[in-house]
Motif scaffolding. Sequence first.
Motif, short mmCIF file in Angstrom:
data_model
loop_
_atom_site.label_atom_id
_atom_site.label_comp_id
_atom_site.label_asym_id
_atom_site.label_seq_id
_atom_site.Cartn_x
_atom_site.Cartn_y
_atom_site.Cartn_z
N PHE A 133 0.84 -1.19 0.00
CA PHE A 133 0.00 0.00 0.00
C PHE A 133 0.88 1.24 0.00
CE2 PHE A 133 -2.33 3.31 2.34
CZ PHE A 133 -3.35 3.50 1.43
N ARG A 134 0.54 2.19 -0.81
CA ARG A 134 1.28 3.44 -0.92
C ARG A 134 0.49 4.58 -0.29
NH1 ARG A 134 5.50 2.25 -3.86
NH2 ARG A 134 5.37 0.77 -5.54
N ALA A 135 0.97 5.75 -0.42
CA ALA A 135 0.30 6.93 0.11
C ALA A 135 -1.12 7.05 -0.43
CB ALA A 135 1.10 8.18 -0.24
N LEU A 136 -1.94 7.76 0.29
CA LEU A 136 -3.35 7.89 -0.07
C LEU A 136 -3.58 8.41 -1.48
CD1 LEU A 136 -4.84 9.28 3.24
CD2 LEU A 136 -4.93 6.95 2.35
N GLY A 137 -2.75 9.30 -1.96
CA GLY A 137 -2.94 9.88 -3.29
C GLY A 137 -2.19 9.17 -4.38
N ALA A 138 -1.72 7.96 -4.14
CA ALA A 138 -0.91 7.24 -5.12
C ALA A 138 -1.74 6.83 -6.33
CB ALA A 138 -0.28 6.01 -4.49
N SER A 139 -1.12 6.89 -7.48
CA SER A 139 -1.77 6.53 -8.72
C SER A 139 -1.87 5.02 -8.88
CB SER A 139 -0.97 7.10 -9.90
OG SER A 139 -1.45 6.57 -11.12
N PRO A 140 -3.03 4.50 -9.33
CA PRO A 140 -3.13 3.07 -9.60
C PRO A 140 -2.23 2.64 -10.76
CG PRO A 140 -5.14 4.22 -10.25
CD PRO A 140 -4.28 5.22 -9.55
N PHE A 141 -1.77 3.61 -11.54
CA PHE A 141 -0.86 3.30 -12.65
C PHE A 141 0.54 2.95 -12.15
CE2 PHE A 141 -4.19 5.80 -14.65
CZ PHE A 141 -4.47 5.05 -15.78
N ASP A 142 0.87 3.35 -10.92
CA ASP A 142 2.20 3.11 -10.35
C ASP A 142 2.26 1.92 -9.42
OD1 ASP A 142 3.21 5.32 -11.67
OD2 ASP A 142 2.83 6.68 -9.98
N GLN B 42 -3.04 -1.10 -15.44
CA GLN B 42 -1.95 -1.79 -16.13
C GLN B 42 -2.32 -2.10 -17.57
OE1 GLN B 42 1.04 -1.97 -14.44
NE2 GLN B 42 -0.26 -0.81 -13.03
N ILE B 43 -3.58 -2.47 -17.79
CA ILE B 43 -4.06 -2.77 -19.15
C ILE B 43 -4.07 -1.50 -20.00
CG2 ILE B 43 -6.11 -3.47 -20.46
CD1 ILE B 43 -6.66 -5.49 -18.11
N ILE B 44 -4.52 -0.40 -19.43
CA ILE B 44 -4.55 0.88 -20.16
C ILE B 44 -3.15 1.27 -20.61
CG2 ILE B 44 -4.90 3.38 -19.86
CD1 ILE B 44 -7.29 2.57 -17.99
N LYS C 110 0.52 10.58 -21.66
CA LYS C 110 1.00 9.51 -22.53
C LYS C 110 -0.09 9.16 -23.56
CE LYS C 110 3.50 7.25 -18.77
NZ LYS C 110 3.58 6.03 -17.96
N PRO C 111 0.29 8.76 -24.76
CA PRO C 111 -0.72 8.40 -25.78
C PRO C 111 -1.67 7.29 -25.32
CG PRO C 111 1.43 8.63 -26.81
CD PRO C 111 1.65 8.75 -25.32
N THR C 112 -1.15 6.26 -24.64
CA THR C 112 -2.04 5.17 -24.20
C THR C 112 -3.04 5.67 -23.17
OG1 THR C 112 -0.38 4.47 -22.57
CG2 THR C 112 -0.41 3.30 -24.68
N LYS D 233 -9.36 8.09 -22.62
CA LYS D 233 -10.43 9.08 -22.53
C LYS D 233 -11.53 8.80 -23.56
CE LYS D 233 -7.95 13.04 -20.67
NZ LYS D 233 -7.52 14.41 -20.91
N LYS D 234 -11.11 8.30 -24.72
CA LYS D 234 -12.07 8.04 -25.80
C LYS D 234 -12.95 6.82 -25.51
CE LYS D 234 -8.77 9.88 -29.09
NZ LYS D 234 -7.76 9.53 -30.07
#
Length: 172
Positions: free
Chosen positions: A72-81, A104-106, A139-141, A146-147
């Motif tokens: 578990f990381r800090a409260l504001g950590a990104s799920p991408f990281d 991770q899939i995105i 990042k492009p991915t 968003k689309k």
Amino acid sequence: MNADPYLMVADAELRLISVFDELHYDRADLDMLSGPMRRRALDKLAMLGFAQRSGTVIENTAEDIRIHMPKFRALGASPFDVLRDTDMREQDYALLTPTQAAAQIITAYPAETALGKLGELVVKHPANLLRLFDFLEPKPTHQSFKKIAGQLTYLQREAISREPLKTRRALR
């Protein structure tokens, strides 16, 4: 493993296992593996020869496979990281929340491929899509997500309104 309604291989190529515990999210919800989520995974994986090796690793020594549960990381950590500091070997898997698996899939796939994989994920294991949207990077991915975000939100909303998800309860 996919026969269990709370566990699924979210992506075999990326070696991601999702463990489900929530139908509805607030974008500010914590995104972490809870105690009940960990217990469910450990119980089911024990049937496949896995045992907990440490607080963050489940291992099948006979098959030389590890399943990593991110810290578990800090409260504001990104799920991408979530896997940033995880040292995974080629044969290892990651046990993640649906939101973390979706992130991770995105990151890994172009929009059309990601849409198919994310569609399969969110109809079985709903993800916190708004939280993902909040952490998108230039990042492009990420921008291509968003689309497709509207399509995923619709798929997930429809799945939650029908069985088997409609009456599914959180793990305790």
